[in-house]
Design an enzyme around this catalytic site. Structure first.
Site, PDB file in Angstrom:
ATOM      1  N   ARG A 100       0.821  -1.188   0.000  1.00 19.34           N
ATOM      2  CA  ARG A 100       0.000   0.000   0.000  1.00 19.34           C
ATOM      3  C   ARG A 100       0.865   1.251   0.000  1.00 19.34           C
ATOM      4  O   ARG A 100       2.035   1.218   0.386  1.00 19.34           O
ATOM      5  CB  ARG A 100      -0.926   0.024   1.225  1.00 19.34           C
ATOM      6  CG  ARG A 100      -0.196   0.140   2.560  1.00 19.34           C
ATOM      7  CD  ARG A 100      -1.128  -0.087   3.738  1.00 19.34           C
ATOM      8  NE  ARG A 100      -2.227   0.867   3.766  1.00 19.34           N
ATOM      9  CZ  ARG A 100      -2.141   2.065   4.335  1.00 19.34           C
ATOM     10  NH1 ARG A 100      -1.012   2.456   4.887  1.00 19.34           N
ATOM     11  NH2 ARG A 100      -3.186   2.860   4.337  1.00 19.34           N
ATOM     12  N   LEU A 101       0.256   2.338  -0.474  1.00 25.07           N
ATOM     13  CA  LEU A 101       0.798   3.675  -0.304  1.00 25.07           C
ATOM     14  C   LEU A 101      -0.261   4.495   0.407  1.00 25.07           C
ATOM     15  O   LEU A 101      -1.454   4.387   0.098  1.00 25.07           O
ATOM     16  CB  LEU A 101       1.127   4.318  -1.660  1.00 25.07           C
ATOM     17  CG  LEU A 101       2.288   3.735  -2.466  1.00 25.07           C
ATOM     18  CD1 LEU A 101       2.408   4.449  -3.808  1.00 25.07           C
ATOM     19  CD2 LEU A 101       3.592   3.844  -1.698  1.00 25.07           C
ATOM     20  N   ASP A 102       0.149   5.323   1.353  1.00 20.17           N
ATOM     21  CA  ASP A 102      -0.808   6.156   2.058  1.00 20.17           C
ATOM     22  C   ASP A 102      -1.516   7.090   1.087  1.00 20.17           C
ATOM     23  O   ASP A 102      -1.008   7.393   0.001  1.00 20.17           O
ATOM     24  CB  ASP A 102      -0.105   6.978   3.139  1.00 20.17           C
ATOM     25  CG  ASP A 102       0.606   6.109   4.153  1.00 20.17           C
ATOM     26  OD1 ASP A 102       0.007   5.087   4.548  1.00 20.17           O
ATOM     27  OD2 ASP A 102       1.734   6.426   4.530  1.00 20.17           O
ATOM     28  N   SER A 103      -2.668   7.591   1.512  1.00 25.31           N
ATOM     29  CA  SER A 103      -3.439   8.508   0.681  1.00 25.31           C
ATOM     30  C   SER A 103      -2.609   9.712   0.250  1.00 25.31           C
ATOM     31  O   SER A 103      -2.717  10.177  -0.890  1.00 25.31           O
ATOM     32  CB  SER A 103      -4.684   8.980   1.443  1.00 25.31           C
ATOM     33  OG  SER A 103      -5.356  10.002   0.757  1.00 25.31           O
TER      34      SER A 103
END
Length: 239
Positions: A100-103
């Site tokens: 994942r990558l943060d928002s």
């Protein structure tokens, strides 16, 4: 069930003749057993390896490379109705984000339906580095940047980058490039905060050997079989 050399050639990695030569040399294994000419395999279920590295022979496997923009969520769906990375790629095949990558983090993210590849890219024991560029609105010293590698204590344990270096600085703005092999929640940002240098912008620019400066925010492309193979090679075997 189809002949092994046909399954390998259909993956796009090489011709049937080249596959036959590798089989003769004993460099191909199916489900952990050294293969022989004439062997057959179920591409959807069999595990095929060349020199100990898996190759994707299942016909329905797909892997996309996406340049995730700001504000997009790295999940398959969001109960709050926010935009997700799944909405950036074709919906004809079900895929999921690899990690994942943060928002508020931008950059390269893989989406795939290849469970083995997902495990190898995300599990820290395989050591696949992800490279980031962090923009800091301050001037960390080289000694402070070196601490990113030697280790920074966070509330959930120590964290360390594989490498870190200042690549540019101008006025009160500094660009730091670092490689990480872990993927804890907001890990890079928390490491810089622990040093007293909050991150103003964070971009992932590489996943293992994969780099693509041509992808604009929100754009995607399907990886070639050779690129998928390069990710498996980068993962190698767990530490």
């Amino acid at each position: 069930m189809i002949r092994l050399q046909k399954a390998i050639s259909q993956s796009g990695l090489m011709s049937r003749r080249a596959a036959e030569e590798l089989i003769r040399e004993g460099r191909v294994a199916v489900d952990g057993r050294v293969a022989r000419l004439g062997d057959r395999v179920d591409p959807s279920a069999g595990r095929v390896e060349i020199d100990g590295i898996p190759i994707p022979v299942a016909p329905d496997l797909v892997t996309y490379l996406v340049n995730k923009p700001l504000g997009v969520i790295s999940t398959s769906d969001d109960p709050h109705g926010r935009d997700t990375v799944i909405g950036l790629v074709p919906r004809d095949v079900r895929v999921w984000p690899v990690g994942r990558l943060d928002s508020d983090t931008e950059g390269l993210l893989l989406l795939t339906n290849d469970g083995e590849l997902t495990h190898r890219i995300t599990h820290p024991s395989f050591g696949v580095a992800k490279r980031y560029v962090a923009m800091i609105e301050s001037r960390p010293s080289r000694r402070e940047v070196a601490r990113l590698v030697s280790g920074v204590e966070l509330d959930d344990g120590p964290a360390a980058a594989k490498s870190a270096r200042i690549i540019d600085s101008s006025g009160d703005r500094t660009l730091v490039e670092l490689e990480m092999t872990e993927g804890r929640n907001r890990e890079v940002r928390r490491m810089f905060e622990a040093l007293g240098h909050p991150v103003a912008r964070l971009v992932r620019v590489a996943i293992g050997p994969l780099v693509d400066r041509s992808l604009g925010p929100g754009e995607w492309r399907r990886l070639t079989t050779t690129e998928v193979r390069s990710l498996y090679q980068a993962a190698g075997r767990p530490d």
